[in-house]
Design a protein around this motif. Sequence first.
Motif, PDB file in Angstrom:
ATOM      1  N   HIS A 130      81.852   9.725 -14.072  1.00  0.00           N
ATOM      2  CA  HIS A 130      81.206   9.951 -12.764  1.00  0.00           C
ATOM      3  C   HIS A 130      81.324  11.427 -12.401  1.00  0.00           C
ATOM      4  O   HIS A 130      82.358  11.877 -11.895  1.00  0.00           O
ATOM      5  CB  HIS A 130      81.851   9.080 -11.684  1.00  0.00           C
ATOM      6  CG  HIS A 130      81.139   9.103 -10.362  1.00  0.00           C
ATOM      7  ND1 HIS A 130      81.128   8.030  -9.493  1.00  0.00           N
ATOM      8  CD2 HIS A 130      80.389  10.051  -9.753  1.00  0.00           C
ATOM      9  CE1 HIS A 130      80.424   8.325  -8.419  1.00  0.00           C
ATOM     10  NE2 HIS A 130      79.969   9.562  -8.545  1.00  0.00           N
ATOM     11  N   LYS A 184      71.746   4.101 -11.757  1.00  0.00           N
ATOM     12  CA  LYS A 184      72.536   4.119 -10.520  1.00  0.00           C
ATOM     13  C   LYS A 184      71.624   4.085  -9.300  1.00  0.00           C
ATOM     14  O   LYS A 184      70.577   4.738  -9.282  1.00  0.00           O
ATOM     15  CB  LYS A 184      73.406   5.371 -10.458  1.00  0.00           C
ATOM     16  CG  LYS A 184      74.265   5.404  -9.192  1.00  0.00           C
ATOM     17  CD  LYS A 184      75.147   6.626  -9.150  1.00  0.00           C
ATOM     18  CE  LYS A 184      75.906   6.695  -7.832  1.00  0.00           C
ATOM     19  NZ  LYS A 184      76.417   8.033  -7.563  1.00  0.00           N
ATOM     20  N   PHE A 196      71.598   3.888  -4.765  1.00  0.00           N
ATOM     21  CA  PHE A 196      72.327   4.180  -3.534  1.00  0.00           C
ATOM     22  C   PHE A 196      71.923   3.198  -2.443  1.00  0.00           C
ATOM     23  O   PHE A 196      70.745   2.909  -2.280  1.00  0.00           O
ATOM     24  CB  PHE A 196      72.000   5.603  -3.048  1.00  0.00           C
ATOM     25  CG  PHE A 196      72.652   6.688  -3.856  1.00  0.00           C
ATOM     26  CD1 PHE A 196      73.869   7.244  -3.468  1.00  0.00           C
ATOM     27  CD2 PHE A 196      72.051   7.162  -5.012  1.00  0.00           C
ATOM     28  CE1 PHE A 196      74.471   8.246  -4.222  1.00  0.00           C
ATOM     29  CE2 PHE A 196      72.655   8.161  -5.763  1.00  0.00           C
ATOM     30  CZ  PHE A 196      73.861   8.707  -5.367  1.00  0.00           C
ATOM     31  N   HIS A 242      76.371   3.063  -5.316  1.00  0.00           N
ATOM     32  CA  HIS A 242      77.116   3.679  -4.218  1.00  0.00           C
ATOM     33  C   HIS A 242      76.926   2.736  -3.037  1.00  0.00           C
ATOM     34  O   HIS A 242      75.837   2.653  -2.469  1.00  0.00           O
ATOM     35  CB  HIS A 242      76.576   5.082  -3.916  1.00  0.00           C
ATOM     36  CG  HIS A 242      77.217   5.725  -2.715  1.00  0.00           C
ATOM     37  ND1 HIS A 242      77.617   7.048  -2.713  1.00  0.00           N
ATOM     38  CD2 HIS A 242      77.535   5.259  -1.479  1.00  0.00           C
ATOM     39  CE1 HIS A 242      78.142   7.359  -1.532  1.00  0.00           C
ATOM     40  NE2 HIS A 242      78.095   6.277  -0.762  1.00  0.00           N
ATOM     41  N   CYS A 282      83.632  14.103   1.642  1.00  0.00           N
ATOM     42  CA  CYS A 282      82.950  13.431   0.544  1.00  0.00           C
ATOM     43  C   CYS A 282      82.623  12.030   1.047  1.00  0.00           C
ATOM     44  O   CYS A 282      83.152  11.583   2.055  1.00  0.00           O
ATOM     45  CB  CYS A 282      83.836  13.357  -0.701  1.00  0.00           C
ATOM     46  SG  CYS A 282      85.358  12.425  -0.456  1.00  0.00           S
ATOM     47  N   ASP A 305      84.210  11.734  -9.656  1.00  0.00           N
ATOM     48  CA  ASP A 305      83.110  11.973  -8.700  1.00  0.00           C
ATOM     49  C   ASP A 305      83.018  13.474  -8.385  1.00  0.00           C
ATOM     50  O   ASP A 305      82.877  13.878  -7.236  1.00  0.00           O
ATOM     51  CB  ASP A 305      83.272  11.154  -7.417  1.00  0.00           C
ATOM     52  CG  ASP A 305      81.995  11.189  -6.560  1.00  0.00           C
ATOM     53  OD1 ASP A 305      80.973  11.733  -7.016  1.00  0.00           O
ATOM     54  OD2 ASP A 305      82.045  10.675  -5.423  1.00  0.00           O
ATOM     55  N   ALA A 346      81.701  16.587  -7.455  1.00  0.00           N
ATOM     56  CA  ALA A 346      80.468  16.965  -6.740  1.00  0.00           C
ATOM     57  C   ALA A 346      80.759  18.320  -6.098  1.00  0.00           C
ATOM     58  O   ALA A 346      81.197  18.407  -4.953  1.00  0.00           O
ATOM     59  CB  ALA A 346      80.122  15.899  -5.709  1.00  0.00           C
TER      60      ALA A 346
HETATM   61  O1  URP Z   1      80.383  12.852  -1.491  1.00  0.00           O
HETATM   62  C1  URP Z   1      80.011  12.597  -2.626  1.00  0.00           C
HETATM   63  N1  URP Z   1      80.636  11.696  -3.328  1.00  0.00           N
HETATM   64  N2  URP Z   1      78.973  13.266  -3.126  1.00  0.00           N
HETATM   65  C2  URP Z   1      78.370  13.050  -4.362  1.00  0.00           C
HETATM   66  C3  URP Z   1      77.319  12.022  -4.294  1.00  0.00           C
HETATM   67  C4  URP Z   1      77.884  10.649  -4.310  1.00  0.00           C
HETATM   68  O2  URP Z   1      77.714   9.959  -3.339  1.00  0.00           O
HETATM   69  O3  URP Z   1      78.495  10.238  -5.304  1.00  0.00           O
END
Ligand code: URP
Length: 482
Positions: free
Chosen positions: A59, A151, A153, A183, A287, A315, A317
Amino acid sequence: MQFDTVIHDGTVVTTSDTVKADIGITDGRITAIAERLAGGAQRIDAGGRLVLPGGIEAHAHIAQESSSGVMGADGYLSGSISAAFGGNSSFIPFAAQHRGQSIDEVISTYDARAAESVLDYSYHLIISDPTPEVLNDQLPRAFARGITSFKVFMTYDMMNIGDGGMLDILTVARAHGAITMVHAENNDMIKWMNKRLANAGLTAPKYHAISRPELAEEEAINRAISLAKLVDAPLFIVHVSTAGGAAIVQREILAGTRLFAETCPQYLALTRDDLDRPGMEGAKYICSPPLRDTATQDALWRHVQSGTFTSVSSDHAPYRYDDTGKFLNGRDVAYPKISNGMPGIGARLPYLFSEGVVKGRISLQQFVGLSASNAARTFGMTQKGSIAVGLDADIAIWDPETTRKITLADQHDNMDYTPFEGMELTGVPETVLNRGAVIVHKGQLHAQKGQGRFVARAPMDLRGAGHLVKERDVTVNFGAKI
Ligand code: URP
Ligand code: ZN
Ligand code: ZN
């Protein structure tokens, strides 16, 4: 037998065994494991070291625009280098479809970006626009190329595809043996909370944690599982951040649902108090889902220990603490305008080793599963994720005893902060190999830009999977073939 490389005198660890053995490598693959191996054009002394499967980071957002169009700070070169220093031999970042784009266009865009990688890689496809062409032609084409995970959302207005869209994607995935990742956060709950916080003038970074309630994750996890069950499709819940969410996952796994999940170091190591740092400093810790509290950390660790989670992923990011990243919309903006995400691809495994293995929370076998083997099996990297004759020589040699403090410089990414700064960790991935080539050794990079290769992944084995719900079972639904 002639070997290109022999790793000798190490302790080799897999999900089932810990043995003293030498490893012979020829043409990038493991060709022998024995008590003693002579020869080898290169001999790597692993005395006093643990020889583990190279990590698989499942991830990470690399060279990817966020849902609101912000490009992350790490491309495939810096992202893969950071991952390599953190004990990984391969990774599976996302290739994101933004609305209106064809999947073929998305894949060729990411192929160009990934050409710089020093690690082997694949992509999970993010789907935000499940048109009939995408569902019927483009996803099967991506699947045929070995991209076997999609994936979706349930939040972010620009990405959320609704329950119907999810059912469509789960159905295509089920038909091909792909796995759907999700997600899971309830979008309307979050928007409702955002509105109330805005009306009350509560805009500081710390209110990000309030705006995305634990219930929003729990509800969405429950719903995502119900949707997957309706079409009997395997499902992977990403970045579980709540005790309630993890408990739902555990219950469903025990009930036989084909379900997988991960949590991330930030939910085990940090709390919402980090969002309440002075000034705008809390922005570094924004996040989604948000950081929670210490009771949640304890509960998530128990789920790591008891096997609820398939993997612990970063994750990653990466949005810098400047106006290219966190503050692209301005410095003094309300929390919803601050870019979401934090870096961690280089810290994931040192954190999990130190806080997990060294502190006695998990065994070495569990570490290997959570860091590499389970992701390899779940996402169809059949050549990777363990140490066995015939597999790629993707190996991380760990010094299990040295203690060091996490610093930004050690992360080797393009970031200007690490949320784990100053944490004292024991255990260092000293030497990392990708397909037999040493890419990191004693703090030095030995990899060439672009030496990583795309990995075509296998479909999931769905034998013995799931249950057909009554309403879709022709023997009890009046014969309706739907
Ligand atoms: O806050 C996050 N995790 N940003 C990256 C995109 C996601 O939702 O995985
Ligand atoms: Zn997410
Ligand atoms: Zn993510």
